[in-house]
Design a protein around this motif. Structure first.
Motif, PDB file in Angstrom:
ATOM      1  N   SER A 232       0.847  -1.194   0.000  1.00  0.00           N
ATOM      2  CA  SER A 232       0.000   0.000   0.000  1.00  0.00           C
ATOM      3  C   SER A 232       0.883   1.245   0.000  1.00  0.00           C
ATOM      4  CB  SER A 232      -0.906   0.013   1.226  1.00  0.00           C
ATOM      5  OG  SER A 232      -0.139   0.187   2.407  1.00  0.00           O
ATOM      6  N   VAL A 233       0.335   2.359  -0.454  1.00  0.00           N
ATOM      7  CA  VAL A 233       1.093   3.608  -0.464  1.00  0.00           C
ATOM      8  C   VAL A 233       1.584   3.949   0.937  1.00  0.00           C
ATOM      9  CG1 VAL A 233       0.937   6.097  -0.846  1.00  0.00           C
ATOM     10  CG2 VAL A 233      -0.055   4.534  -2.505  1.00  0.00           C
ATOM     11  N   GLU A 234       0.718   3.770   1.920  1.00  0.00           N
ATOM     12  CA  GLU A 234       1.086   4.104   3.301  1.00  0.00           C
ATOM     13  C   GLU A 234       2.247   3.234   3.777  1.00  0.00           C
ATOM     14  OE1 GLU A 234      -1.974   3.328   2.249  1.00  0.00           O
ATOM     15  OE2 GLU A 234      -2.883   5.341   2.276  1.00  0.00           O
ATOM     16  N   ASN A 235       2.183   1.949   3.471  1.00  0.00           N
ATOM     17  CA  ASN A 235       3.239   1.037   3.896  1.00  0.00           C
ATOM     18  C   ASN A 235       4.557   1.365   3.201  1.00  0.00           C
ATOM     19  OD1 ASN A 235       4.938  -1.493   3.810  1.00  0.00           O
ATOM     20  ND2 ASN A 235       3.274  -2.264   5.095  1.00  0.00           N
ATOM     21  N   MET A 236       4.500   1.577   1.891  1.00  0.00           N
ATOM     22  CA  MET A 236       5.732   1.881   1.158  1.00  0.00           C
ATOM     23  C   MET A 236       6.323   3.213   1.609  1.00  0.00           C
ATOM     24  SD  MET A 236       5.203   0.459  -2.739  1.00  0.00           S
ATOM     25  CE  MET A 236       3.774   1.480  -3.099  1.00  0.00           C
ATOM     26  N   LYS A 237       5.474   4.212   1.846  1.00  0.00           N
ATOM     27  CA  LYS A 237       5.973   5.508   2.324  1.00  0.00           C
ATOM     28  C   LYS A 237       6.717   5.338   3.651  1.00  0.00           C
ATOM     29  CE  LYS A 237       3.208   9.320   0.467  1.00  0.00           C
ATOM     30  NZ  LYS A 237       4.344  10.256   0.304  1.00  0.00           N
ATOM     31  N   SER A 238       6.137   4.576   4.557  1.00  0.00           N
ATOM     32  CA  SER A 238       6.766   4.415   5.872  1.00  0.00           C
ATOM     33  C   SER A 238       8.116   3.734   5.762  1.00  0.00           C
ATOM     34  CB  SER A 238       5.845   3.615   6.798  1.00  0.00           C
ATOM     35  OG  SER A 238       5.724   2.266   6.372  1.00  0.00           O
ATOM     36  N   ARG A 239       8.256   2.840   4.770  1.00  0.00           N
ATOM     37  CA  ARG A 239       9.533   2.152   4.583  1.00  0.00           C
ATOM     38  C   ARG A 239      10.550   3.029   3.864  1.00  0.00           C
ATOM     39  NH1 ARG A 239       8.727  -1.752   1.060  1.00  0.00           N
ATOM     40  NH2 ARG A 239       6.486  -1.999   0.915  1.00  0.00           N
ATOM     41  N   TYR A 240      10.128   3.652   2.767  1.00  0.00           N
ATOM     42  CA  TYR A 240      11.054   4.441   1.960  1.00  0.00           C
ATOM     43  C   TYR A 240      11.495   5.713   2.682  1.00  0.00           C
ATOM     44  CZ  TYR A 240      10.689   1.652  -2.337  1.00  0.00           C
ATOM     45  OH  TYR A 240      10.787   0.658  -3.269  1.00  0.00           O
ATOM     46  N   GLU A 241      10.624   6.276   3.503  1.00  0.00           N
ATOM     47  CA  GLU A 241      10.967   7.541   4.146  1.00  0.00           C
ATOM     48  C   GLU A 241      11.871   7.367   5.356  1.00  0.00           C
ATOM     49  OE1 GLU A 241       7.388   9.759   4.793  1.00  0.00           O
ATOM     50  OE2 GLU A 241       7.120  10.180   2.648  1.00  0.00           O
ATOM     51  N   GLN A 242      12.271   6.137   5.644  1.00  0.00           N
ATOM     52  CA  GLN A 242      13.288   5.935   6.673  1.00  0.00           C
ATOM     53  C   GLN A 242      14.603   6.577   6.245  1.00  0.00           C
ATOM     54  OE1 GLN A 242      13.586   1.764   7.810  1.00  0.00           O
ATOM     55  NE2 GLN A 242      11.368   1.519   7.662  1.00  0.00           N
ATOM     56  N   ASP A 243      14.787   6.700   4.931  1.00  0.00           N
ATOM     57  CA  ASP A 243      15.969   7.366   4.387  1.00  0.00           C
ATOM     58  C   ASP A 243      15.525   8.714   3.832  1.00  0.00           C
ATOM     59  OD1 ASP A 243      18.142   8.310   3.009  1.00  0.00           O
ATOM     60  OD2 ASP A 243      18.518   6.472   1.897  1.00  0.00           O
ATOM     61  N   PRO A 244      15.905   9.831   4.472  1.00  0.00           N
ATOM     62  CA  PRO A 244      15.460  11.149   4.018  1.00  0.00           C
ATOM     63  C   PRO A 244      15.791  11.425   2.556  1.00  0.00           C
ATOM     64  CG  PRO A 244      16.544  11.314   6.151  1.00  0.00           C
ATOM     65  CD  PRO A 244      16.771   9.918   5.656  1.00  0.00           C
ATOM     66  N   LYS A 245      16.832  10.783   2.041  1.00  0.00           N
ATOM     67  CA  LYS A 245      17.225  11.025   0.656  1.00  0.00           C
ATOM     68  C   LYS A 245      16.295  10.322  -0.339  1.00  0.00           C
ATOM     69  CE  LYS A 245      22.142  11.530   1.766  1.00  0.00           C
ATOM     70  NZ  LYS A 245      23.517  11.001   1.531  1.00  0.00           N
ATOM     71  N   GLN A 246      15.403   9.467   0.163  1.00  0.00           N
ATOM     72  CA  GLN A 246      14.532   8.693  -0.724  1.00  0.00           C
ATOM     73  C   GLN A 246      13.056   9.070  -0.573  1.00  0.00           C
ATOM     74  OE1 GLN A 246      16.007   6.680  -2.908  1.00  0.00           O
ATOM     75  NE2 GLN A 246      18.000   7.110  -2.007  1.00  0.00           N
ATOM     76  N   ARG A 247      12.767  10.145   0.143  1.00  0.00           N
ATOM     77  CA  ARG A 247      11.375  10.496   0.410  1.00  0.00           C
ATOM     78  C   ARG A 247      10.603  10.882  -0.844  1.00  0.00           C
ATOM     79  NH1 ARG A 247      11.999  13.944   6.088  1.00  0.00           N
ATOM     80  NH2 ARG A 247      12.367  12.109   7.414  1.00  0.00           N
ATOM     81  N   PHE A 248      11.319  11.227  -1.879  1.00  0.00           N
ATOM     82  CA  PHE A 248      10.662  11.651  -3.111  1.00  0.00           C
ATOM     83  C   PHE A 248      10.148  10.478  -3.939  1.00  0.00           C
ATOM     84  CE2 PHE A 248      15.182  11.090  -3.901  1.00  0.00           C
ATOM     85  CZ  PHE A 248      15.187  10.299  -5.037  1.00  0.00           C
ATOM     86  N   ILE A 249      10.533   9.258  -3.605  1.00  0.00           N
ATOM     87  CA  ILE A 249      10.217   8.099  -4.446  1.00  0.00           C
ATOM     88  C   ILE A 249       8.715   7.823  -4.484  1.00  0.00           C
ATOM     89  CG2 ILE A 249      10.511   5.614  -4.754  1.00  0.00           C
ATOM     90  CD1 ILE A 249      12.987   7.110  -5.513  1.00  0.00           C
ATOM     91  N   ILE A 250       8.080   7.750  -3.306  1.00  0.00           N
ATOM     92  CA  ILE A 250       6.662   7.413  -3.227  1.00  0.00           C
ATOM     93  C   ILE A 250       5.851   8.697  -3.110  1.00  0.00           C
ATOM     94  CG2 ILE A 250       4.900   6.085  -2.024  1.00  0.00           C
ATOM     95  CD1 ILE A 250       7.104   4.381  -3.276  1.00  0.00           C
ATOM     96  N   ASN A 251       4.950   8.912  -4.062  1.00  0.00           N
ATOM     97  CA  ASN A 251       4.110  10.108  -4.049  1.00  0.00           C
ATOM     98  C   ASN A 251       2.738   9.729  -3.478  1.00  0.00           C
ATOM     99  OD1 ASN A 251       3.406  12.784  -4.472  1.00  0.00           O
ATOM    100  ND2 ASN A 251       3.117  12.571  -6.664  1.00  0.00           N
ATOM    101  N   LYS A 252       1.670  10.268  -4.008  1.00  0.00           N
ATOM    102  CA  LYS A 252       0.333   9.994  -3.485  1.00  0.00           C
ATOM    103  C   LYS A 252      -0.224   8.667  -3.969  1.00  0.00           C
ATOM    104  CE  LYS A 252      -0.895  14.890  -3.080  1.00  0.00           C
ATOM    105  NZ  LYS A 252      -1.839  15.948  -3.519  1.00  0.00           N
ATOM    106  N   GLY A 253       0.237   8.213  -5.134  1.00  0.00           N
ATOM    107  CA  GLY A 253      -0.227   6.943  -5.647  1.00  0.00           C
ATOM    108  C   GLY A 253      -1.713   6.906  -5.919  1.00  0.00           C
ATOM    109  N   GLU A 254      -2.249   7.969  -6.466  1.00  0.00           N
ATOM    110  CA  GLU A 254      -3.687   8.038  -6.683  1.00  0.00           C
ATOM    111  C   GLU A 254      -4.030   8.071  -8.174  1.00  0.00           C
ATOM    112  OE1 GLU A 254      -5.205  11.620  -4.986  1.00  0.00           O
ATOM    113  OE2 GLU A 254      -3.958  12.927  -6.222  1.00  0.00           O
TER     114      GLU A 254
END
Length: 289
Positions: A232-254
């Motif tokens: 899910s977008v929420e799950n992937m965001k929580s994983r990817y945003e552990q690295d501040p340099k990767q926060r741009f990867i997952i957007n809203k996914g809508e």
């Protein structure tokens, strides 16, 4: 080490970001293995989402527990990328001992690994509505450190004009998408077209289609439900945003976010070009308008 961030044209395609002519040509000439699985997508069409889904399908749901963007690199090398440690994606792929390997690229057919065609490698192609793609790309240019230096647009309208003209990284969405859809239709034995919108609306059926195409053991409906939660977008965001340099990867996914954001008249401009590219009678039109 050479400058990682470059802007150049290769075989008529605009390339911008952490790439080089050498890494792109290495992608085109990539020599792989019979079991390789390729994922081909235009940027911002659901690439990370599909990668996560495929990792769960092919390598197992447990790997998705703490999977973030850096961990995706050895699992799913990005072939044309020049990574920060000086390795190209092709070199990372050649270090992998996984079987099958999964490999990502954003290239149009003329620059994609040519053995996809000559040797019939399995290739999954993602397509997404061009309006949502453009809106996500607009944000990506402003938030991705590899693209920010190339952001020259004066607001959304200016960027949409560039997108319509194909004056963005990887060129025209219309040329790119039409070319790959033609390949999928001509060679369904080794090309599978997946629509971003179908992942949203028909997740179970889409996963079953992927499993069948890859000729792997069927997944139960219960396992697919777990996969949907883990990707899910929420799950992937929580994983990817552990690295501040990767926060741009997952957007809203809508879907259909463009309806809230597109300036007046731009939906018609996009639809006109879509109809000119695919033809009114093409069944794919309903996905893109």
């Amino acid at each position: 080490m050479a400058e990682r961030l470059n802007s150049f044209s290769l075989e008529g395609v605009k390339i911008e970001g952490a790439y080089s002519v050498e890494s792109c040509l290495a992608t085109k000439n990539f020599q792989g293995r019979e079991s390789d699985i390729h994922l081909t997508s235009y940027p911002r069409t659901g690439t990370a989402w599909t990668q996560n889904i495929l990792v769960g399908i092919v390598y197992g749901l447990d790997l998705l527990e703490d999977l973030d963007s850096p961990k995706m690199r050895p699992l799913f090398p990005y072939l044309e990328m020049d990574y920060v440690d000086g390795l190209s994606g092709s070199e990372v792929a050649n270090q992998s001992t996984r079987n099958p390997r999964m490999l990502k690229n954003h290239m149009p057919p003329n620059l994609a690994p040519q053995e996809i065609f000559s040797l019939g490698r399995k290739n999954i192609v993602i397509a997404r509505n061009p309006k949502d793609t453009a809106l996500s790309y607009f944000k990506f240019y402003q938030t991705n450190p590899n693209l920010m230096k190339f952001y020259t647009s004066n607001g959304l309208e200016d960027f949409l004009d560039k997108f319509l003209e194909g004056d963005v990284a990887y060129g025209s969405w219309w040329i790119w998408t039409k070319s790959w859809i033609d390949k999928c239709r001509a060679h369904p034995e080794n090309h599978l077209l997946i629509h971003y919108e179908d992942i949203h609306q028909n997740f179970l059926a889409t996963v079953q289609k992927l499993v069948q195409f890859l000729d792997i053991s069927p997944m139960s409906d219960e396992s697919i439900a777990v996969l949907r939660t883990k990707t899910s977008v929420e799950n992937m965001k929580s994983r990817y945003e552990q690295d501040p340099k990767q926060r741009f990867i997952i957007n809203k996914g809508e879907m259909h976010g463009w309806r809230r954001s597109f300036p007046e008249g731009y939906s018609d401009k996009f639809d006109k070009l879509t109809i000119e590219t695919f033809g009114k009678a093409d069944s794919v039109i309903e996905k893109f308008i």
